[in-house]
Design a protein around this motif. Sequence first.
Motif, PDB file in Angstrom:
ATOM      1  N   GLU A   9       0.836  -1.184   0.000  1.00  0.00           N
ATOM      2  CA  GLU A   9       0.000   0.000   0.000  1.00  0.00           C
ATOM      3  C   GLU A   9       0.880   1.245   0.000  1.00  0.00           C
ATOM      4  OE1 GLU A   9      -2.557  -0.126   3.418  1.00  0.00           O
ATOM      5  OE2 GLU A   9      -2.813  -2.281   3.231  1.00  0.00           O
ATOM      6  N   ALA A  10       0.554   2.214  -0.835  1.00  0.00           N
ATOM      7  CA  ALA A  10       1.346   3.440  -0.891  1.00  0.00           C
ATOM      8  C   ALA A  10       1.254   4.223   0.418  1.00  0.00           C
ATOM      9  CB  ALA A  10       0.892   4.307  -2.053  1.00  0.00           C
ATOM     10  N   ALA A  11       0.097   4.209   1.070  1.00  0.00           N
ATOM     11  CA  ALA A  11      -0.089   4.949   2.318  1.00  0.00           C
ATOM     12  C   ALA A  11       0.630   4.285   3.495  1.00  0.00           C
ATOM     13  CB  ALA A  11      -1.570   5.087   2.631  1.00  0.00           C
ATOM     14  N   ARG A  12       0.820   2.987   3.423  1.00  0.00           N
ATOM     15  CA  ARG A  12       1.504   2.226   4.482  1.00  0.00           C
ATOM     16  C   ARG A  12       2.459   1.262   3.778  1.00  0.00           C
ATOM     17  NH1 ARG A  12      -0.196  -2.686   8.097  1.00  0.00           N
ATOM     18  NH2 ARG A  12      -0.632  -3.410   6.016  1.00  0.00           N
ATOM     19  N   PRO A  13       3.636   1.760   3.412  1.00  0.00           N
ATOM     20  CA  PRO A  13       4.511   0.965   2.551  1.00  0.00           C
ATOM     21  C   PRO A  13       5.115  -0.288   3.181  1.00  0.00           C
ATOM     22  CG  PRO A  13       5.557   3.044   3.127  1.00  0.00           C
ATOM     23  CD  PRO A  13       4.164   3.090   3.671  1.00  0.00           C
ATOM     24  N   VAL A  14       5.374  -0.277   4.483  1.00  0.00           N
ATOM     25  CA  VAL A  14       5.981  -1.450   5.111  1.00  0.00           C
ATOM     26  C   VAL A  14       5.215  -1.837   6.369  1.00  0.00           C
ATOM     27  CG1 VAL A  14       8.307  -1.059   4.218  1.00  0.00           C
ATOM     28  CG2 VAL A  14       7.637  -0.027   6.381  1.00  0.00           C
ATOM     29  N   ALA A  15       5.366  -3.101   6.755  1.00  0.00           N
ATOM     30  CA  ALA A  15       4.713  -3.616   7.957  1.00  0.00           C
ATOM     31  C   ALA A  15       5.553  -4.760   8.512  1.00  0.00           C
ATOM     32  CB  ALA A  15       3.316  -4.115   7.628  1.00  0.00           C
ATOM     33  N   PHE A  16       5.375  -5.028   9.795  1.00  0.00           N
ATOM     34  CA  PHE A  16       6.017  -6.189  10.391  1.00  0.00           C
ATOM     35  C   PHE A  16       5.115  -7.400  10.207  1.00  0.00           C
ATOM     36  CE2 PHE A  16       8.456  -3.003  12.734  1.00  0.00           C
ATOM     37  CZ  PHE A  16       9.731  -3.553  12.635  1.00  0.00           C
ATOM     38  N   ALA A  17       5.717  -8.548   9.970  1.00  0.00           N
ATOM     39  CA  ALA A  17       4.998  -9.804   9.820  1.00  0.00           C
ATOM     40  C   ALA A  17       5.710 -10.871  10.640  1.00  0.00           C
ATOM     41  CB  ALA A  17       4.949 -10.228   8.355  1.00  0.00           C
ATOM     42  N   GLU A  18       4.954 -11.821  11.127  1.00  0.00           N
ATOM     43  CA  GLU A  18       5.549 -12.939  11.856  1.00  0.00           C
ATOM     44  C   GLU A  18       6.244 -13.865  10.861  1.00  0.00           C
ATOM     45  OE1 GLU A  18       5.814 -13.399  15.199  1.00  0.00           O
ATOM     46  OE2 GLU A  18       4.952 -11.398  15.298  1.00  0.00           O
ATOM     47  N   ALA A  19       7.355 -14.433  11.275  1.00  0.00           N
ATOM     48  CA  ALA A  19       8.115 -15.336  10.419  1.00  0.00           C
ATOM     49  C   ALA A  19       8.702 -16.450  11.281  1.00  0.00           C
ATOM     50  CB  ALA A  19       9.240 -14.579   9.721  1.00  0.00           C
ATOM     51  N   PRO A  20       8.858 -17.642  10.726  1.00  0.00           N
ATOM     52  CA  PRO A  20       9.483 -18.722  11.501  1.00  0.00           C
ATOM     53  C   PRO A  20      10.947 -18.389  11.774  1.00  0.00           C
ATOM     54  CG  PRO A  20       9.137 -19.399   9.229  1.00  0.00           C
ATOM     55  CD  PRO A  20       8.499 -18.051   9.383  1.00  0.00           C
ATOM     56  N   ARG A  40      19.869   3.191   0.999  1.00  0.00           N
ATOM     57  CA  ARG A  40      19.142   4.092   0.093  1.00  0.00           C
ATOM     58  C   ARG A  40      18.334   3.322  -0.954  1.00  0.00           C
ATOM     59  NH1 ARG A  40      16.456   8.401  -0.954  1.00  0.00           N
ATOM     60  NH2 ARG A  40      17.065   9.598  -2.763  1.00  0.00           N
ATOM     61  N   GLY A  41      18.886   2.272  -1.505  1.00  0.00           N
ATOM     62  CA  GLY A  41      18.175   1.495  -2.519  1.00  0.00           C
ATOM     63  C   GLY A  41      16.909   0.853  -1.982  1.00  0.00           C
ATOM     64  N   GLU A  42      16.941   0.394  -0.741  1.00  0.00           N
ATOM     65  CA  GLU A  42      15.763  -0.239  -0.146  1.00  0.00           C
ATOM     66  C   GLU A  42      14.650   0.757   0.146  1.00  0.00           C
ATOM     67  OE1 GLU A  42      17.413  -4.074   2.190  1.00  0.00           O
ATOM     68  OE2 GLU A  42      17.925  -2.123   3.027  1.00  0.00           O
ATOM     69  N   THR A  43      14.979   2.031   0.233  1.00  0.00           N
ATOM     70  CA  THR A  43      13.931   3.020   0.491  1.00  0.00           C
ATOM     71  C   THR A  43      13.046   3.200  -0.739  1.00  0.00           C
ATOM     72  OG1 THR A  43      15.317   4.910  -0.143  1.00  0.00           O
ATOM     73  CG2 THR A  43      15.351   4.257   2.166  1.00  0.00           C
ATOM     74  N   PHE A  44      13.508   2.795  -1.910  1.00  0.00           N
ATOM     75  CA  PHE A  44      12.693   2.905  -3.118  1.00  0.00           C
ATOM     76  C   PHE A  44      11.720   1.738  -3.275  1.00  0.00           C
ATOM     77  CE2 PHE A  44      16.549   5.326  -4.396  1.00  0.00           C
ATOM     78  CZ  PHE A  44      15.938   6.566  -4.480  1.00  0.00           C
ATOM     79  N   VAL A  45      11.980   0.624  -2.639  1.00  0.00           N
ATOM     80  CA  VAL A  45      11.120  -0.555  -2.763  1.00  0.00           C
ATOM     81  C   VAL A  45       9.682  -0.242  -2.357  1.00  0.00           C
ATOM     82  CG1 VAL A  45      10.704  -2.903  -1.914  1.00  0.00           C
ATOM     83  CG2 VAL A  45      13.008  -2.194  -2.552  1.00  0.00           C
ATOM     84  N   PRO A  46       9.427   0.442  -1.226  1.00  0.00           N
ATOM     85  CA  PRO A  46       8.030   0.715  -0.850  1.00  0.00           C
ATOM     86  C   PRO A  46       7.287   1.657  -1.806  1.00  0.00           C
ATOM     87  CG  PRO A  46       9.454   0.878   1.067  1.00  0.00           C
ATOM     88  CD  PRO A  46      10.338   0.783  -0.143  1.00  0.00           C
ATOM     89  N   GLU A  47       8.006   2.367  -2.667  1.00  0.00           N
ATOM     90  CA  GLU A  47       7.333   3.251  -3.610  1.00  0.00           C
ATOM     91  C   GLU A  47       6.567   2.465  -4.667  1.00  0.00           C
ATOM     92  OE1 GLU A  47      10.119   6.058  -5.165  1.00  0.00           O
ATOM     93  OE2 GLU A  47      10.579   6.862  -3.197  1.00  0.00           O
TER      94      GLU A  47
END
Length: 59
Positions: A9-20, A40-47
């Motif tokens: 979602e553009a309004a909420r680009p990242v979230a925490f998720a449970e993982a094993p 810096r490169g990872e900041t473009f992923v949520p766009e």
Amino acid sequence: MRKLISAGEAARPVAFAEAPRPVSGPGEALVEVEAFAPDRGETFVPERPRPGLPTGGAR
């Protein structure tokens, strides 16, 4: 364990998720990370989010 993923979602680009909890294989080391900062490169992923895409190289 929690991991940071793209929320798709553009309004909420990242979230925490449970993982094993990962398990190391032969010839591998398991390292516990207490803090991280995306580069810096990872900041473009949520766009252009793709749901479930892990950040920080975590798979």
